[in-house]
Design a protein around this motif. Structure first.
Motif, PDB file in Angstrom:
ATOM      1  N   VAL A 197      -3.549 -41.406  79.298  1.00  0.00           N
ATOM      2  CA  VAL A 197      -2.753 -40.820  80.165  1.00  0.00           C
ATOM      3  C   VAL A 197      -3.070 -40.076  81.805  1.00  0.00           C
ATOM      4  N   LEU A 199      -2.977 -36.946  83.918  1.00  0.00           N
ATOM      5  CA  LEU A 199      -3.054 -35.815  84.244  1.00  0.00           C
ATOM      6  C   LEU A 199      -1.920 -35.048  85.664  1.00  0.00           C
ATOM      7  N   ARG A 231      -2.986 -36.555  73.174  1.00  0.00           N
ATOM      8  CA  ARG A 231      -2.276 -35.298  73.481  1.00  0.00           C
ATOM      9  C   ARG A 231      -2.641 -34.029  73.168  1.00  0.00           C
ATOM     10  N   PRO A 235      -4.735 -31.345  76.257  1.00  0.00           N
ATOM     11  CA  PRO A 235      -3.880 -30.413  76.734  1.00  0.00           C
ATOM     12  C   PRO A 235      -4.615 -28.442  76.685  1.00  0.00           C
ATOM     13  N   THR A 243      -1.288 -31.322  83.179  1.00  0.00           N
ATOM     14  CA  THR A 243      -0.747 -31.128  82.447  1.00  0.00           C
ATOM     15  C   THR A 243      -0.791 -32.370  81.737  1.00  0.00           C
ATOM     16  N   LEU A 244      -0.428 -32.793  80.652  1.00  0.00           N
ATOM     17  CA  LEU A 244       0.327 -33.932  80.535  1.00  0.00           C
ATOM     18  C   LEU A 244       1.767 -34.312  80.792  1.00  0.00           C
TER      19      LEU A 244
END
Length: 245
Positions: A197, A199, A231, A235, A243-244
């Motif tokens: 993911v 950032l 997920r 965070p 944030t994602l």
């Protein structure tokens, strides 16, 4: 909350927090004074000091907003050399949760550079090292980072290089944006898969975090569990401005 040991400094910090909340448009003195909870003359003196050092500025219509010095602080805080220290606790928590190898990476031209890693207690079947580079277009970390960018055909072709095609890279990035998760399976090492993911800060990908594992642990329900960990675990452990997507 305990009283600040130095009231004038506290007022300046409150003013900065308040300015940040009003964004690029800023706000007039009266609005800011009400939000900070001080008189207009008091806040005017505080803002004058902040303007002197570049931490606040006035727009043509007289509103106050954050100045370039304040913005530079955020950029310095999230500079590449600081990211491993800032994000290591998040990587460690994710590795502990999943019992998998976790990487932190950033873009450097067409490549991803691995800035940090946390290995699980169980044996890892993949070789990795901090400072290692991989082509961004064929890695989960790179795809996560590229998915946040609006790439035209020329940029896609440049990132694809000889490692893939621009058409395939576009399709992969579209899938990544749709799902929020980048992935690759055995494209860099036989038997190994990754998910990642990005950032994000102010709409820009600052770095990416990946989970690397044997293929069988990134399929079906096992993959879903690791996606959920990305997920859920990351965070609350990220610096406030990251944030994602």
């Amino acid at each position: 909350m305990d009283a600040s040991p130095l009231g004038s400094v506290d007022k300046a910090l409150l003013a900065l927090d308040t300015l940040a909340g009003f964004g690029a448009a800023g706000a007039p003195l009266a609005t800011l004074a009400q939000a900070v909870g001080v008189s207009k003359p008091t806040l005017h003196r505080t803002l004058a000091a902040l303007r002197h050092r570049g931490y606040a500025e006035q727009t043509p219509d007289g509103a106050y907003r954050l100045g370039p010095a304040a913005l530079a602080l955020g950029s310095t805080y999230l500079a590449e050399e600081n990211l491993p220290a800032l994000l290591h606790p998040a990587l460690a928590a994710l590795s502990e949760k999943t019992a998998e190898l976790v990487h932190l990476g950033v873009l450097a031209g067409r490549e991803v550079v691995y800035l940090d890693k946390v290995e699980p207690q169980r044996a890892v079947r993949v070789w990795s090292a901090v400072g290692r580079r991989r082509t961004a277009a064929t890695t989960a970390l790179g795809r996560a980072l590229l998915s946040v960018q609006d790439l035209d055909d020329a940029a896609l072709t440049r990132y694809a290089g000889d490692d893939t095609s621009a058409t395939r890279l576009r399709a992969v990035l579209d899938d990544t944006r749709s799902s929020g998760i980048a992935g690759e399976t055995e494209e860099n090492e036989a038997g190994i898969a990754c998910i990642a993911v990005p950032l994000v800060r102010a709409g820009r990908a600052v770095a990416a975090v990946s989970i690397t594992a044997p293929v069988e642990r990134l399929r079906g329900a096992a993959r879903a569990e690791r996606v959920a960990a990305l997920r859920d675990v990351l965070p609350p452990l990220l610096p406030a401005s990251l944030t994602l997507p």
